[in-house]
Structures are given as structure tokens and as C-alpha cells.
Design an enzyme around this catalytic site. Sequence first.
Site, PDB file in Angstrom:
ATOM      1  N   HIS A  11       0.876  -1.173   0.000  1.00 52.14           N
ATOM      2  CA  HIS A  11       0.000   0.000   0.000  1.00 52.14           C
ATOM      3  C   HIS A  11       0.919   1.231   0.000  1.00 52.14           C
ATOM      4  CE1 HIS A  11      -2.801   2.948   1.813  1.00 52.14           C
ATOM      5  NE2 HIS A  11      -3.786   2.131   1.513  1.00 52.14           N
ATOM      6  N   ASP A  71       3.038  -4.404   8.051  1.00 51.20           N
ATOM      7  CA  ASP A  71       1.825  -3.607   7.827  1.00 51.20           C
ATOM      8  C   ASP A  71       0.637  -4.559   7.984  1.00 51.20           C
ATOM      9  OD1 ASP A  71      -0.437  -2.423   6.803  1.00 51.20           O
ATOM     10  OD2 ASP A  71       0.462  -1.858   4.890  1.00 51.20           O
ATOM     11  N   GLN A 128      -4.758  -5.000   6.917  1.00 52.44           N
ATOM     12  CA  GLN A 128      -5.815  -5.960   6.556  1.00 52.44           C
ATOM     13  C   GLN A 128      -5.811  -7.150   7.499  1.00 52.44           C
ATOM     14  OE1 GLN A 128      -8.228  -5.407   4.444  1.00 52.44           O
ATOM     15  NE2 GLN A 128      -7.325  -3.478   3.781  1.00 52.44           N
ATOM     16  N   LYS A 136     -10.533  -0.325   9.776  1.00 51.70           N
ATOM     17  CA  LYS A 136     -10.665  -1.527   8.946  1.00 51.70           C
ATOM     18  C   LYS A 136     -11.042  -2.732   9.797  1.00 51.70           C
ATOM     19  CE  LYS A 136      -7.649   0.169   5.398  1.00 51.70           C
ATOM     20  NZ  LYS A 136      -6.917  -0.138   4.197  1.00 51.70           N
ATOM     21  N   CYS A 175      -4.949   2.509  -3.642  1.00 52.51           N
ATOM     22  CA  CYS A 175      -3.724   2.988  -2.968  1.00 52.51           C
ATOM     23  C   CYS A 175      -2.570   2.008  -3.151  1.00 52.51           C
ATOM     24  CB  CYS A 175      -3.956   3.258  -1.492  1.00 52.51           C
ATOM     25  SG  CYS A 175      -5.205   4.500  -1.215  1.00 52.51           S
TER      26      CYS A 175
END
Lengths: 156, 426
Positions: B142, B219, B222, B245, B383
Site C-alpha cells: 500500500h 503492515d 488488513q 478496517k 492505494c
Amino acid sequence: MTLKDLYTDVILDHYKNPRNRREMEDPTNVANGHNPLCGDKLKLYVNVENDKIADISFIGQGCAIHTASISILTEKVKGLTLDEAKELIESFIGMLIENGEADEDKLGELVVLQGVKELHARVKCATLPWYTLDLALFGEDVSAEDDIKGLEIRLK
Amino acid sequence: MNESKTVVQEPHCNWSKEGPLDVAAIRADFPVLERIVRNGKSLVYLDSAARSLMPIQVIEAMKHFDSNHCANVHRGIHLLSDEATGAYEEARARIASYLGVSDAGEIIFVRNTTEALNLVAYAWGIHNLRSGDEIVLSVMEHHSNLVPWQQIAKMKDLVLKHIPITPSGELDLAEAERLIGQKTKIVSLVHMSNVIGVLNPMDDLSRMARNVGALFVVDGSQSAAHMHIDLSSLDCDFFAFSGYKMLGPTGIGVLWGKRTLLEEMPPFLSGGSMIEEVGLMSSTWAPVPQKFEAGTPNITGAVGLGIAAKYIQRMDRNRTLAHEHNLISYAVERLNELGGIEIYGDLSERASAIAFNIRGIHPHDTASILDSEGVAARAGHHCAQPFHVALGIDSSTRVSFQCYNTRTDIDRLIEAVIIAKEIFGL
């Protein structure tokens, strides 16, 4: 409005068979349009002779609304004087701004894009080519021989 | 403050905690799902990878907090401030439990993943990286895990390297092994792709980073929302994610970092709340985590995120993941049956999202037609522009899933795709 009313045969025809999608050898005016949010990109070539648009073409990729808008644009402005082109640009953008009205006499086939107004996120798909034309014709001097890239408009 | 008193109660849930996920009962917790959207259609929400919906338990907890304990944290003698501090620290403890972290002081509240990764890049990067050092990322990232490193690389004259993908859309591990070398100081990678839903093999990648003594940054934007995360076994140094999210509000996110690293690092932002003593010419810092929480934080947001984490834990992330796997297999099968659909990533298993295109229709047109049928999907580059370049496309349509989605949602998606194809004469 259902989307069947927006995606008319006229729009789909221009999307599938865009008119004047080609590069131009010696344009007098060039501008790039880019909407970084959605990725619509175009390069517009114009050949202005004696204050008239003698030829116009484009290259680029985009959605059906964007492609139909630019394809019809090239057909409509070819042969117009710069003043007439300016008027048409204003009429088209005027149709899609809030509370704007469509001047059907001036816009002709372009009124098929009026429905985009209800889809706020898509208005820029239709207007990007027109802002790009405005920049190509009336932006700062883009006829300088070394300015291959031309001016660039970025809609955000 | 009375440490044992809970300020914001844990969420009350009306569904069974055993057996398969009781999706009908869970849906009743999400008020937005009652919305009627375009053309009188009921909402089918397939954009949870951009932002998930919030259950009523989260909305009510924030309302309760603002209605009863509205005060600043870590500075008041009065009762309300004491309670607000309690609620805020309670939220931190809930996040620690959600991540399998025993030291809640390692949980830093930030605005979102982007801020969390900037914090690592600037606070750790500026002081520890030298000209010629290498940072290994991937083409799948991302923008939030690309751009901060580009900025630091420019500032410190660093070399950025990117792990490519295989034709199936997975990280190329052989290339990763080659790219991660003696000069590598940081390996920062996405756990679960926000575009194609692939889950990256973090154990292998972590081992590669460890072998060369590099920091390993994950990261988890998600993954934190979709799968069980246990940071006591996922061998990383930093883990970042956003609240919005994972059924929480916007404006609140988390950076987890190893205490030893956090203690060595200088602050990222400075000012109020993060100080110990301030003089006119210099100051000293509060201990971790306050050192990294400059200014008044998003207290209400933290409260909401803590409840969201509890809500997800109650559902059990293994159950929600199994539910999503079922939905995604069904969606892939139905999309493939239609023909003329290109699904990106040739994966045996994916979670959270599917990216696809209908041949002959630009994704923006697809998303508009889906929208007119009540189906909220996303179109564009999500993104992740370099990832789209690596996939050989400009943009895609993405549908993404959460605990509240059903097979009926997918049937509605398929009907809308059929309408799109009809409109375009395909």
C-alpha cells in the site's frame, strides 16, 4: 436514474470506437490531462490554423464516460474558431456543475453526458477532456517547439 | 484511580459463540446494513477493505464514553479525567490482548497505519540509518508502506529495493532471499494484500530479515481485521494497523513495537503529553508509550477501537476467517462461471478481498453500475499503484468482505455484474 439511462448507445459507441484516437505529428497545441484519483489519462493534440481548430486528436485510457466525452469533443470542436470552442467548453462544464443547465442547441449530442451529474464521483471523468482542451487552447504558450510534453492539468 | 473498576463495559453480544458464525444475528448489530441506497435497493456492502462498518456496540460505547466521561487523559485530578484515563488505558489493554502482547505499554495509539509507519520510518530511521543502507519493501505494498520510506531514503541517501511478485500474484521468495542482504537494515512488508487478499508467508520473510540482522516491520492493516494475530509468535519488531478496517472508528490506529526499540528511539512528534519535564531550552521525555503520543489523543476513538477488538475476539477470528474463506470461494466460483471476468492473483486461498475486471468494461463503469444496483465496491488502484503496474493493469474493481457479508450479498454482486455486461453488450 438507472445506469441503463446513462450508458446509452451513443456513449457505448464512442467508448468502443473512439473517434480521432491517434497521435499527431506537428500539433500547434498539446496538453495532458490526468485524474490521479482514478487513473484517467489523456494527451490532447490540436492543430490551430488561422484561429480555427483544423485538426484535433488524442491518446489515452479511461472509462466509458471519459472516452465518450473526449471522442465527442474531438468531433464537435473540429472546425470551430477558438471563440466558438471556448463557448462550447463553458457550455459543457456549465451543464455539469451544480444547478447547471444544458444548452441543447449548443451542445447537441453532448447532452447524453448530462446524466453523469447525478453520479458525483464521475463528473470529473466527463469534464477532464474539456479542462484539458481549455488548457491546450488557452493555457500559457504551449506552441513552443521544444515543449513536447505540453501543459498538464491534474484534477483532484 | 480505582484500577479494578471497568469504565467502558465489554460489549454485550446476542449471538452464539459456538459453531459456525451466526451471520444473521451479527448483521443485526450493524445499523448501516439497514440503509436503502440507490434506486430503492438495500445495501450490499463490499468495501470493508477501504472501511469496515461499525457494530452498534462500538457506536454505543463511544456515545456512552462521551456522554459520561468526557474529559482529557493523564492530566486531571478530577473524577471525569480519572475515568477518561481509565477508559483510555483499558482500551490499550484490550488491544494488547487482541494482539497477544503481554506488555500493554508497547501499544502506541496513532491515527492510522500511515502514521504508524511514518513513526517507525522517522523515529527509528533518521537516527539509525546511514548512507548506502538498504530498505527492502515489496511491489505489493500500500502507498502507506512505500512513501514514508521514499522520504527517508531521499533524506538519508538510502537504497530502496522491492520484492517482485510471481505470475500467481504472490511474493517471489527466491527474489526476496536475494534482495535481503548484509546492507539491509529494514524489511517492511504487508501481511495481507489489500488488493488481491493474498496472505504473505511472514515466517519465511522474518527469518530472512533476522538472518541479516534487519528490523522486520509488518503492515497489518488488513490482517489485523481478518485473522488471529499473535505477536508473541509472529517474529517482528513493529506491527501497524488502523481501527477503521477492523469494525472501529476512523482517526485511531495502533503501532506495536518492541519495548527495547521504543525506549531507544527518540520521539516522532513532540509537544504536550509526551514530556516528563520541560524547560525553555530543552525537555525530557515521558516513558513509553506516552513518549510517542504527543498531544491530546483520540480518546473516544481508542475506546471504540478497544470495544471493536473485543467484539472481534468474541466472534473468534478463526471463525470469521473460515466464514470469509467460504464467501470468497463462492464469489470466485460465481464470477468465473460468468465468463469474461479476470480475477487477479492465481491463489488457492485468499482472505478479505478479490480484485477483478470485466473484460471490455473499465472498473469505474463497473463500480458505477454495481452502485446503481446497491452494491458498494471500489474501483481504481486501491492505494497500490505499483502493485497494479506489477499485475499489468491500470486499475481494478475490488470487492472486500467482513463478518457481516453473506452469500446473498454475492448473489446480488453477480446479478449486478450481469447487468453491467448487458449494458455494455457483452
